[in-house]
Motif scaffolding. Sequence first.
Motif, PDB file in Angstrom:
ATOM      1  N   GLY A 554     109.320  70.145 -16.191  1.00 12.22           N
ATOM      2  CA  GLY A 554     107.875  70.291 -16.290  1.00 12.22           C
ATOM      3  C   GLY A 554     107.401  71.665 -16.696  1.00 12.22           C
ATOM      4  N   ALA A 555     108.344  72.617 -16.888  1.00 17.38           N
ATOM      5  CA  ALA A 555     107.953  73.990 -17.202  1.00 17.38           C
ATOM      6  C   ALA A 555     108.125  74.335 -18.668  1.00 17.38           C
ATOM      7  CB  ALA A 555     108.760  74.971 -16.349  1.00 17.38           C
ATOM      8  N   VAL A 556     108.871  73.531 -19.416  1.00 17.74           N
ATOM      9  CA  VAL A 556     109.163  73.852 -20.810  1.00 17.74           C
ATOM     10  C   VAL A 556     108.621  72.738 -21.705  1.00 17.74           C
ATOM     11  CG1 VAL A 556     110.953  74.354 -22.498  1.00 17.74           C
ATOM     12  CG2 VAL A 556     111.230  75.115 -20.123  1.00 17.74           C
ATOM     13  N   PRO A 557     107.732  73.051 -22.649  1.00 18.65           N
ATOM     14  CA  PRO A 557     107.192  72.008 -23.540  1.00 18.65           C
ATOM     15  C   PRO A 557     108.286  71.354 -24.385  1.00 18.65           C
ATOM     16  CG  PRO A 557     105.833  73.980 -23.623  1.00 18.65           C
ATOM     17  CD  PRO A 557     107.081  74.353 -22.879  1.00 18.65           C
ATOM     18  N   SER A 558     108.170  70.057 -24.536  1.00 18.71           N
ATOM     19  CA  SER A 558     109.050  69.318 -25.442  1.00 18.71           C
ATOM     20  C   SER A 558     108.314  68.891 -26.705  1.00 18.71           C
ATOM     21  CB  SER A 558     109.596  68.073 -24.743  1.00 18.71           C
ATOM     22  OG  SER A 558     108.537  67.208 -24.344  1.00 18.71           O
ATOM     23  N   ASP A 559     106.984  68.768 -26.620  1.00 16.86           N
ATOM     24  CA  ASP A 559     106.181  68.299 -27.751  1.00 16.86           C
ATOM     25  C   ASP A 559     104.835  69.015 -27.762  1.00 16.86           C
ATOM     26  OD1 ASP A 559     107.713  65.689 -28.774  1.00 16.86           O
ATOM     27  OD2 ASP A 559     107.735  65.678 -26.580  1.00 16.86           O
ATOM     28  N   TYR A 560     104.403  69.363 -28.972  1.00 11.59           N
ATOM     29  CA  TYR A 560     103.064  69.909 -29.192  1.00 11.59           C
ATOM     30  C   TYR A 560     102.338  69.002 -30.185  1.00 11.59           C
ATOM     31  CZ  TYR A 560     104.747  74.379 -27.244  1.00 11.59           C
ATOM     32  OH  TYR A 560     105.267  75.358 -26.439  1.00 11.59           O
ATOM     33  N   SER A 561     101.010  68.934 -30.041  1.00 10.37           N
ATOM     34  CA  SER A 561     100.220  68.177 -31.005  1.00 10.37           C
ATOM     35  C   SER A 561      98.773  68.663 -30.950  1.00 10.37           C
ATOM     36  CB  SER A 561     100.299  66.672 -30.716  1.00 10.37           C
ATOM     37  OG  SER A 561      99.711  65.935 -31.784  1.00 10.37           O
ATOM     38  N   TYR A 562      97.900  67.967 -31.671  1.00 13.38           N
ATOM     39  CA  TYR A 562      96.482  68.297 -31.712  1.00 13.38           C
ATOM     40  C   TYR A 562      95.685  67.178 -31.062  1.00 13.38           C
ATOM     41  CZ  TYR A 562      97.734  71.805 -35.224  1.00 13.38           C
ATOM     42  OH  TYR A 562      98.292  72.878 -35.886  1.00 13.38           O
ATOM     43  N   ARG A 563      94.532  67.533 -30.502  1.00 13.19           N
ATOM     44  CA  ARG A 563      93.646  66.553 -29.880  1.00 13.19           C
ATOM     45  C   ARG A 563      92.204  67.027 -29.981  1.00 13.19           C
ATOM     46  NH1 ARG A 563      94.730  67.797 -23.386  1.00 13.19           N
ATOM     47  NH2 ARG A 563      94.230  70.034 -23.509  1.00 13.19           N
ATOM     48  N   ASN A 564      91.274  66.089 -29.847  1.00 11.58           N
ATOM     49  CA  ASN A 564      89.865  66.422 -29.642  1.00 11.58           C
ATOM     50  C   ASN A 564      89.612  66.505 -28.145  1.00 11.58           C
ATOM     51  OD1 ASN A 564      89.613  64.357 -32.301  1.00 11.58           O
ATOM     52  ND2 ASN A 564      88.437  66.253 -32.421  1.00 11.58           N
ATOM     53  N   VAL A 565      88.998  67.588 -27.707  1.00  5.86           N
ATOM     54  CA  VAL A 565      88.820  67.751 -26.268  1.00  5.86           C
ATOM     55  C   VAL A 565      87.590  68.592 -25.990  1.00  5.86           C
ATOM     56  CG1 VAL A 565      90.340  69.770 -26.222  1.00  5.86           C
ATOM     57  CG2 VAL A 565      89.935  68.490 -24.117  1.00  5.86           C
ATOM     58  N   GLY A 566      86.836  68.194 -24.971  1.00  2.85           N
ATOM     59  CA  GLY A 566      85.768  69.012 -24.415  1.00  2.85           C
ATOM     60  C   GLY A 566      84.794  69.575 -25.420  1.00  2.85           C
ATOM     61  N   GLY A 567      84.258  70.732 -25.077  1.00  2.50           N
ATOM     62  CA  GLY A 567      83.295  71.391 -25.944  1.00  2.50           C
ATOM     63  C   GLY A 567      82.977  72.781 -25.451  1.00  2.50           C
ATOM     64  N   LEU A 568      82.292  73.532 -26.298  1.00  4.25           N
ATOM     65  CA  LEU A 568      81.897  74.903 -26.000  1.00  4.25           C
ATOM     66  C   LEU A 568      80.424  75.075 -26.340  1.00  4.25           C
ATOM     67  CD1 LEU A 568      84.908  76.735 -27.711  1.00  4.25           C
ATOM     68  CD2 LEU A 568      84.645  76.324 -25.260  1.00  4.25           C
ATOM     69  N   VAL A 569      79.734  75.902 -25.566  1.00  2.00           N
ATOM     70  CA  VAL A 569      78.336  76.204 -25.834  1.00  2.00           C
ATOM     71  C   VAL A 569      78.195  77.711 -25.978  1.00  2.00           C
ATOM     72  CG1 VAL A 569      75.957  76.076 -25.034  1.00  2.00           C
ATOM     73  CG2 VAL A 569      77.545  74.196 -24.549  1.00  2.00           C
ATOM     74  N   TYR A 570      77.846  78.159 -27.193  1.00  3.31           N
ATOM     75  CA  TYR A 570      77.588  79.571 -27.461  1.00  3.31           C
ATOM     76  C   TYR A 570      76.078  79.786 -27.550  1.00  3.31           C
ATOM     77  CZ  TYR A 570      82.491  80.135 -28.911  1.00  3.31           C
ATOM     78  OH  TYR A 570      83.860  80.182 -28.947  1.00  3.31           O
ATOM     79  N   HIS A 571      75.631  80.923 -27.078  1.00  2.00           N
ATOM     80  CA  HIS A 571      74.245  81.310 -27.308  1.00  2.00           C
ATOM     81  C   HIS A 571      74.199  82.816 -27.497  1.00  2.00           C
ATOM     82  CE1 HIS A 571      74.592  81.945 -22.920  1.00  2.00           C
ATOM     83  NE2 HIS A 571      73.660  82.866 -23.078  1.00  2.00           N
ATOM     84  N   GLY A 572      73.170  83.277 -28.191  1.00  2.00           N
ATOM     85  CA  GLY A 572      73.117  84.705 -28.460  1.00  2.00           C
ATOM     86  C   GLY A 572      71.818  85.114 -29.108  1.00  2.00           C
ATOM     87  N   VAL A 573      71.712  86.422 -29.337  1.00  2.00           N
ATOM     88  CA  VAL A 573      70.536  86.999 -29.965  1.00  2.00           C
ATOM     89  C   VAL A 573      70.990  88.057 -30.955  1.00  2.00           C
ATOM     90  CG1 VAL A 573      70.281  88.688 -28.086  1.00  2.00           C
ATOM     91  CG2 VAL A 573      68.312  88.154 -29.547  1.00  2.00           C
ATOM     92  N   GLU A 574      70.287  88.156 -32.086  1.00  2.00           N
ATOM     93  CA  GLU A 574      70.624  89.104 -33.154  1.00  2.00           C
ATOM     94  C   GLU A 574      69.361  89.864 -33.554  1.00  2.00           C
ATOM     95  OE1 GLU A 574      73.814  85.865 -34.980  1.00  2.00           O
ATOM     96  OE2 GLU A 574      71.925  86.321 -36.033  1.00  2.00           O
ATOM     97  N   LEU A 575      69.485  91.183 -33.626  1.00  2.00           N
ATOM     98  CA  LEU A 575      68.366  92.045 -33.979  1.00  2.00           C
ATOM     99  C   LEU A 575      68.754  92.909 -35.163  1.00  2.00           C
ATOM    100  CD1 LEU A 575      65.608  93.535 -33.317  1.00  2.00           C
ATOM    101  CD2 LEU A 575      66.998  95.086 -31.902  1.00  2.00           C
ATOM    102  N   GLY A 576      67.852  93.047 -36.124  1.00  2.00           N
ATOM    103  CA  GLY A 576      68.113  93.904 -37.270  1.00  2.00           C
ATOM    104  C   GLY A 576      66.897  94.746 -37.624  1.00  2.00           C
ATOM    105  N   LEU A 577      67.129  96.027 -37.904  1.00  2.00           N
ATOM    106  CA  LEU A 577      66.088  96.945 -38.348  1.00  2.00           C
ATOM    107  C   LEU A 577      66.602  97.705 -39.555  1.00  2.00           C
ATOM    108  CD1 LEU A 577      64.869  98.498 -34.972  1.00  2.00           C
ATOM    109  CD2 LEU A 577      63.404  97.261 -36.577  1.00  2.00           C
ATOM    110  N   SER A 578      65.760  97.932 -40.541  1.00  2.00           N
ATOM    111  CA  SER A 578      66.163  98.725 -41.695  1.00  2.00           C
ATOM    112  C   SER A 578      64.943  99.387 -42.292  1.00  2.00           C
ATOM    113  CB  SER A 578      66.871  97.857 -42.747  1.00  2.00           C
ATOM    114  OG  SER A 578      66.048  96.785 -43.163  1.00  2.00           O
ATOM    115  N   GLY A 579      65.170 100.528 -42.902  1.00  2.00           N
ATOM    116  CA  GLY A 579      64.063 101.257 -43.480  1.00  2.00           C
ATOM    117  C   GLY A 579      64.548 102.369 -44.379  1.00  2.00           C
TER     118      GLY A 579
END
Length: 708
Positions: A554-579
């Motif tokens: 149970g400690a050493v992988p025998s097989d790897y693969s890909y799956r669809n799983v769960g999700g992530l929620v990102y949020h943020g704010v962006e500020l820009g000034l120029s002159g």
Amino acid sequence: MSDATALRSKRWGSSSLRVLAACVLSMTASAAFGQSGKRGIEAVSPGASASRLDTVVVTASRTETQLASAPAATTVITAADVADSAADDYGDLLRTVPGLNVAQTSARDINVTARGATSTLANSQLALVDGRSLYLDFFGFVAWDLLPVQPQEIERIEVVRGPGSAVWGANAMSGVVNVITKRPRDLLGTTAVLGTNTASVLHAGASENLAYKVSAGYFRESAYPRPTGVIPGSSPPQLYPDFRNRDTRQARANFEVDWDLDRSGTLSVGAGYADTGGILHSGIGPFDVRNGSSLSYVDATWRSGAWRIALAGTFLDGDALNLLTRRGDGSPLSFEFVTDTYDLDVSNTSTLGARNTLTYGVSRRSDDFTLEIAPGASGRRQWSAFVQDELELGARFRWYIGTRYYEDDALAGAALAPRTTLVFSPSRKHSFRVSYNEAFRTPSAINEHLDVTVLQAAGPLAIPAAAVGNPALEEERLKAYEIGYSGRLLDRLALTLDVYRNEISDSIDFFVAGTYGPLNLPAPGPGLPAAVIPCFAFAPGTGPAACPFAGLAGAVPSDYSYRNVGGLVYHGVELGLSGGARAWTWFFNASRQPAPAIKGGIDSADINIPPEWRANLGVARDVGRRFWNASLSYQDKAYWADVLFARAPTDAFTQLNAAAGWRFMDRRLALKISAQNLTDARVQQHIFGDIIERRFEAQVSYEFRPRN
């Protein structure tokens, strides 16, 4: 001869003919058309900040729209920015864009993701050159060093922060970078550049109805130092491997002809070639990409009014050798890849009545693959159609609404990517935006068809594991909400502010699909003695003391693969000034993006977490014959979990880039000296990446202008 080698031989013949034809056409055009014509309008200067809000952009909506009222957060990098910047690659150039997460892992390996965590082989950011996709479907990423154009050809770079699937299709999930080049008539004459690490030449000519340009260049960058000691977060502790880090060598050439067909429109025909070599980092360690691995293209685009019909072929041909991972038989893991991609894109914009502007089109994409580590991936076919209505609701409101319908061999059913944006402009100086977008990323050919056995190091043992794809994967989906503002506070001061929330579902995850145990014992091999096999029947701590960890079940992988799983929620704010004022210009931007919220099925230790804070400050002065500029980039610590045993953060860093130059002979001759990481701060942008040390560069350019 392998299928990949046979296809490569066939490709070499066709590529040689394309290059030869381009050379013959360029010499013929040069002899026939002379040097008549006027230079194009100069790009907006780096500090004409407030006026940039009036810049016309196309990437956000596929129609010509002023930047201030575009339906998505968009940043424009001008030709003057490119020319004067100290950046020597797209990573340093794009790093100054707010909300853009950039990580450079080697002299040639750059990864870019907007409003999310980037990674090795970053796969959610679409890159275009004049609207032609550079996304590589076989692995699902962008090789930034394979763009075939020279810096002098770039008119501007439009960076859309946020999803663009509604107008650009799959894989424009986190954002779009569109490199827009100058037309041949805007480049009349010859420009030669010679520097400490680069050399290039660009020539353009024109007659009454025909114009052409041809360019070629070479770039070389020496390898950065590798980190040493224990890989942070590795369990059991592992030392950074001492592999041979390599320089990168890159050559590129580009050719384009524009025919003015009078009332029938304009026909543009082009061809280009770019090659590279050096280190590419991946989840299973670094690949040494063979020198001469290349991407070439041919395309033809017809424009008449708002109609645009574009046909392109993109051909990738390369191979690489993993420097750490070995196959099950003990031989190094090699990866030969040959792909042919054909794109057809048709679009138009029509005005319906006084208030509706309808943009619509269809796209067809066809891929043929020959992939050494995914032999079952033979090809992929995609088609889609989109429609967008820009509705004027009085003098102050503009409403964008549209969707894209998409079918792909990789998907069980069709995908939809709707969008809607309401723009409120109370005056010419201020614009507010609220939007909702959906976007998606299709599984790559490797995600679906990976088929290779690799050896895993566990102390002195080398234990085989099978890595296989998953043809049943679904698309990774994103729902994005955004509120934005852009405007002028003073005549020379521009402000942008954007707040967003991105919800990702059905994340595509590479996971341990099985482990060795009493009913699943590994076969003995050169790195796995027969005496150790019984240890896999006991859980750690329950077996004989002679066994590693007193048991391995149970400690050493025998097989790897890909799956669809769960999700992530990102949020943020962006500020820009120029002159700016007179010869002085400046900019400041900052973005905050906390660690994502995780929805079931994902272990927080197994995902990358972006820097919470990023900030950029730049100042420039351009007067008479002299110019100089400096930019300071700050990036907070970031957490990485996408390479081998690395599970740890990189430290925050501040990187200072600067450039100074002098122009002579009516600005035809220019000398430029630039420095990256001028203070020689310790900059490591990925836990497994190189240490980005201080570099100095110098270059001289001379422009041979045509006579009027």
